[in-house]
Write a protein that holds these residues in place. Structure first.
Motif, PDB file in Angstrom:
ATOM      1  N   ILE A  19       3.020  -1.662 -14.867  1.00 35.58           N
ATOM      2  CA  ILE A  19       3.656  -2.936 -14.525  1.00 35.58           C
ATOM      3  C   ILE A  19       3.162  -3.346 -13.140  1.00 35.58           C
ATOM      4  O   ILE A  19       3.406  -2.659 -12.144  1.00 35.58           O
ATOM      5  CB  ILE A  19       5.188  -2.818 -14.553  1.00 35.58           C
ATOM      6  CG1 ILE A  19       5.657  -2.371 -15.949  1.00 35.58           C
ATOM      7  CG2 ILE A  19       5.838  -4.142 -14.173  1.00 35.58           C
ATOM      8  CD1 ILE A  19       7.132  -2.063 -16.021  1.00 35.58           C
ATOM      9  N   VAL A  20       2.458  -4.463 -13.087  1.00 32.89           N
ATOM     10  CA  VAL A  20       1.806  -4.932 -11.860  1.00 32.89           C
ATOM     11  C   VAL A  20       2.650  -6.043 -11.249  1.00 32.89           C
ATOM     12  O   VAL A  20       2.823  -7.109 -11.853  1.00 32.89           O
ATOM     13  CB  VAL A  20       0.383  -5.443 -12.163  1.00 32.89           C
ATOM     14  CG1 VAL A  20      -0.303  -5.867 -10.865  1.00 32.89           C
ATOM     15  CG2 VAL A  20      -0.431  -4.392 -12.902  1.00 32.89           C
ATOM     16  N   GLU A  30      -9.909  -8.105  -4.141  1.00 32.12           N
ATOM     17  CA  GLU A  30      -9.412  -6.874  -3.513  1.00 32.12           C
ATOM     18  C   GLU A  30      -8.177  -7.152  -2.651  1.00 32.12           C
ATOM     19  O   GLU A  30      -7.236  -6.362  -2.627  1.00 32.12           O
ATOM     20  CB  GLU A  30     -10.510  -6.242  -2.656  1.00 32.12           C
ATOM     21  CG  GLU A  30     -11.613  -5.559  -3.444  1.00 32.12           C
ATOM     22  CD  GLU A  30     -11.295  -4.108  -3.752  1.00 32.12           C
ATOM     23  OE1 GLU A  30     -10.160  -3.670  -3.491  1.00 32.12           O
ATOM     24  OE2 GLU A  30     -12.191  -3.421  -4.270  1.00 32.12           O
ATOM     25  N   ALA A  31      -8.197  -8.278  -1.956  1.00 29.75           N
ATOM     26  CA  ALA A  31      -7.066  -8.610  -1.078  1.00 29.75           C
ATOM     27  C   ALA A  31      -5.765  -8.710  -1.865  1.00 29.75           C
ATOM     28  O   ALA A  31      -4.686  -8.365  -1.362  1.00 29.75           O
ATOM     29  CB  ALA A  31      -7.350  -9.918  -0.344  1.00 29.75           C
ATOM     30  N   LEU A  32      -5.864  -9.180  -3.108  1.00 29.98           N
ATOM     31  CA  LEU A  32      -4.680  -9.301  -3.948  1.00 29.98           C
ATOM     32  C   LEU A  32      -4.379  -8.008  -4.694  1.00 29.98           C
ATOM     33  O   LEU A  32      -3.209  -7.627  -4.852  1.00 29.98           O
ATOM     34  CB  LEU A  32      -4.855 -10.455  -4.927  1.00 29.98           C
ATOM     35  CG  LEU A  32      -4.942 -11.851  -4.288  1.00 29.98           C
ATOM     36  CD1 LEU A  32      -5.330 -12.898  -5.323  1.00 29.98           C
ATOM     37  CD2 LEU A  32      -3.621 -12.220  -3.619  1.00 29.98           C
ATOM     38  N   ALA A  46      -0.794  -5.808  -4.850  1.00 26.61           N
ATOM     39  CA  ALA A  46      -0.073  -5.792  -6.127  1.00 26.61           C
ATOM     40  C   ALA A  46       0.444  -4.380  -6.405  1.00 26.61           C
ATOM     41  O   ALA A  46      -0.303  -3.499  -6.835  1.00 26.61           O
ATOM     42  CB  ALA A  46      -0.995  -6.263  -7.241  1.00 26.61           C
ATOM     43  N   ASN A  47       1.712  -4.148  -6.138  1.00 26.71           N
ATOM     44  CA  ASN A  47       2.300  -2.835  -6.381  1.00 26.71           C
ATOM     45  C   ASN A  47       2.381  -2.549  -7.880  1.00 26.71           C
ATOM     46  O   ASN A  47       2.568  -3.455  -8.697  1.00 26.71           O
ATOM     47  CB  ASN A  47       3.693  -2.746  -5.760  1.00 26.71           C
ATOM     48  CG  ASN A  47       3.644  -2.786  -4.248  1.00 26.71           C
ATOM     49  OD1 ASN A  47       2.687  -2.307  -3.642  1.00 26.71           O
ATOM     50  ND2 ASN A  47       4.672  -3.359  -3.628  1.00 26.71           N
ATOM     51  N   VAL A  48       2.261  -1.257  -8.229  1.00 23.23           N
ATOM     52  CA  VAL A  48       2.228  -0.847  -9.636  1.00 23.23           C
ATOM     53  C   VAL A  48       3.267   0.235  -9.884  1.00 23.23           C
ATOM     54  O   VAL A  48       3.370   1.205  -9.121  1.00 23.23           O
ATOM     55  CB  VAL A  48       0.828  -0.319 -10.019  1.00 23.23           C
ATOM     56  CG1 VAL A  48       0.842   0.324 -11.410  1.00 23.23           C
ATOM     57  CG2 VAL A  48      -0.203  -1.441  -9.974  1.00 23.23           C
ATOM     58  N   ASN A  85      -0.999   0.795  -5.750  1.00 21.05           N
ATOM     59  CA  ASN A  85      -1.319  -0.610  -5.961  1.00 21.05           C
ATOM     60  C   ASN A  85      -2.378  -0.707  -7.057  1.00 21.05           C
ATOM     61  O   ASN A  85      -2.940   0.297  -7.495  1.00 21.05           O
ATOM     62  CB  ASN A  85      -1.781  -1.273  -4.664  1.00 21.05           C
ATOM     63  CG  ASN A  85      -3.016  -0.608  -4.076  1.00 21.05           C
ATOM     64  OD1 ASN A  85      -4.047  -0.473  -4.734  1.00 21.05           O
ATOM     65  ND2 ASN A  85      -2.923  -0.188  -2.810  1.00 21.05           N
ATOM     66  N   LEU A  86      -2.657  -1.931  -7.484  1.00 22.94           N
ATOM     67  CA  LEU A  86      -3.554  -2.113  -8.620  1.00 22.94           C
ATOM     68  C   LEU A  86      -4.972  -1.659  -8.300  1.00 22.94           C
ATOM     69  O   LEU A  86      -5.654  -1.088  -9.167  1.00 22.94           O
ATOM     70  CB  LEU A  86      -3.543  -3.579  -9.064  1.00 22.94           C
ATOM     71  CG  LEU A  86      -4.392  -3.926 -10.295  1.00 22.94           C
ATOM     72  CD1 LEU A  86      -4.066  -3.028 -11.477  1.00 22.94           C
ATOM     73  CD2 LEU A  86      -4.192  -5.396 -10.672  1.00 22.94           C
ATOM     74  N   ALA A  87      -5.428  -1.882  -7.089  1.00 23.56           N
ATOM     75  CA  ALA A  87      -6.788  -1.446  -6.718  1.00 23.56           C
ATOM     76  C   ALA A  87      -6.929   0.063  -6.870  1.00 23.56           C
ATOM     77  O   ALA A  87      -7.897   0.569  -7.458  1.00 23.56           O
ATOM     78  CB  ALA A  87      -7.104  -1.874  -5.290  1.00 23.56           C
ATOM     79  N   ALA A  88      -5.953   0.813  -6.335  1.00 22.74           N
ATOM     80  CA  ALA A  88      -6.014   2.273  -6.417  1.00 22.74           C
ATOM     81  C   ALA A  88      -5.815   2.753  -7.851  1.00 22.74           C
ATOM     82  O   ALA A  88      -6.508   3.669  -8.318  1.00 22.74           O
ATOM     83  CB  ALA A  88      -4.958   2.885  -5.505  1.00 22.74           C
TER      84      ALA A  88
END
Length: 429
Positions: A243-244, A281-283, A287-289, A308-311
């Motif tokens: 869930i993002v 990337e900034a977003l 974006a917490n997951v 976060n979504l990137a990680a």
């Protein structure tokens, strides 16, 4: 199987689209209230849509079903379905006047039905008219009656999972009636509905991206917690669901966010292959997951946001192609993956110019809110122009062997979406 999708990079076989018609005219009377980004040419938007359909069918080999034509064909072939279309249109029309006048008008509606073509009733579904009896008038107040100006964004009225189709419930009143029309098509295609999101929950297809063993769901302005819970309760067929949480744009003041900029997950993140994704990337970092894992009983147990979504997406083994602020604003993330390493996307140069002009107008009217965003977008434009790498002609795509099919759709994107938003994927294999 029609109505089953497991991964966004699987070969796209069948999509549903809706070529915009008269309803777009009413949306353009007041673009902002119609949820559009800006004004644009309706004639050119329709021409661009026809070209998108051509590329999908003729160049990419995708079966394209058009919503209106499929429903009208079914109504003309089946008296039973035509009656259902007429009854649904009857429920859509509102008659205003004395009790006697309303009763007479309703009786006339049915008496005349056989003389009218099926498109008449489809148009009633789009327009939602109010007929003021005794005044000789038919009123189409856009704010009150809300013609379905966003219906051409066919991604949102449903999501297609490995276990079948889930019917959405739209967050905005301007779009609330759309799933009622698309459900008629699922009946024509004999597609069972796994579940329907119920009030007060909301869930929209642009917030859902299937990734084979796992799926991503955007949580925010258009898809809420109750809608996500109903989605998970349907046991959609994924071992894991992330869930993002919708990120606020870091270049907008915290007291004046603009949720339209990241309204759906596919406005800042998307898939281009089984190993490569694109996004800002900034977003993605904002974006917490929270991760929900399927238990043996078919339910999901969710953790608190811890990444976060990137990680998260990198932990899953995906490479991220970063998009600039201007690229993200110009619908670059809204690609449609046709097959592994092949995408249908916007041709960015013209759209960037239009987006910059629109953003400059916003910054002039509200500098506190948009000045920093405009400044960064202008910096991005100068850099991109000097490098000669207007999206999607980026070196990263060539490095990852991504085949691109760009579309010149600067008018269609004025409604706030790109190729991914405009297509409902019904079958991938």
């Amino acid at each position: 199987m029609l109505g089953s999708v497991k991964a966004e990079w699987d070969r796209l076989r069948t999509v549903v689209v809706h070529r915009p018609g008269i309803e777009m005219f009413f949306g353009l009377l007041e673009p902002h209230d119609a949820l559009y980004e800006r004004a644009f040419s309706r004639y050119e938007a329709r021409r661009e849509h026809e070209q998108m359909e051509y590329v999908l069918q003729r160049e990419l080999g995708v079966t394209v079903l058009r919503l209106k034509e499929a429903l009208l064909d079914a109504a003309d072939r089946s008296p039973e379905f035509r009656k259902k279309l007429v009854d649904r249109a009857y429920e859509t029309v509102t008659f205003s006047g004395s009790r006697e006048d309303v009763a007479a008008a309703k009786e006339t509606f049915y008496r005349n039905a056989d003389a009218l073509d099926s498109q008449h009733f489809f148009t009633l579904l789009l327009m939602h008219p109010l007929i003021e009896l005794g005044s000789g008038g038919v009123r189409l107040d856009e704010a009150g009656r809300q013609p379905l100006a966003n219906l051409y964004f066919m991604r949102d009225q449903q999501v297609v999972t490995p276990r079948g189709l889930i019917a959405s419930r739209m967050a905005k009143p301007q779009r609330r009636r759309e799933p009622g029309i698309t459900k008629l098509l699922w009946e024509v295609l004999d597609l069972p509905i796994l579940t329907e999101i119920q009030s007060p929950g909301t869930f929209e297809g642009g917030d859902f991206i299937p990734m084979k063993e796992f799926a991503l769901i955007g949580l925010g302005n258009r898809t809420d917690r109750t809608g996500v819970s109903q989605f998970l309760a349907a046991d959609p067929g994924f071992d894991e669901v992330a869930i993002v949480h919708q990120p606020a744009h870091p270049l907008l003041p915290s007291d004046r966010p603009d949720p339209m900029i990241t309204m759906h997950l596919d406005t800042y993140f998307n898939v281009v292959s089984s190993s490569v994704v694109i996004g800002s990337e900034a977003l993605l970092e904002k974006a917490n997951v929270e991760v929900c894992r399927r238990t043996g009983s078919g339910t999901y147990e969710c953790t608190s946001p811890a990444t976060n979504l990137a990680a998260y997406i990198r932990e899953k083994g995906f490479t991220v192609i970063d998009l600039s602020t201007l690229e993200q604003l110009s619908y670059a993330p809204n690609v449609l993956c046709i097959r592994d390493r092949t995408i249908l996307t916007v041709e960015g140069e013209r759209i960037m110019k239009t987006v910059l002009e629109n953003l400059a107008e916003k910054a002039s009217a509200d500098p506190h809110r948009y000045e920093s965003l405009l400044s960064q977008a202008m910096t991005d434009y100068r850099r991109i122009r000097s490098e000669g790498q207007f999206f999607p002609h980026k070196k990263e795509f060539y490095q990852h062997d991504i085949e691109i099919y760009p579309l010149k759709i600067e008018n269609l994107t004025g409604g706030y979406g790109g190729p991914h938003c405009m297509t409902a994927a019904l079958k991938r294999r």
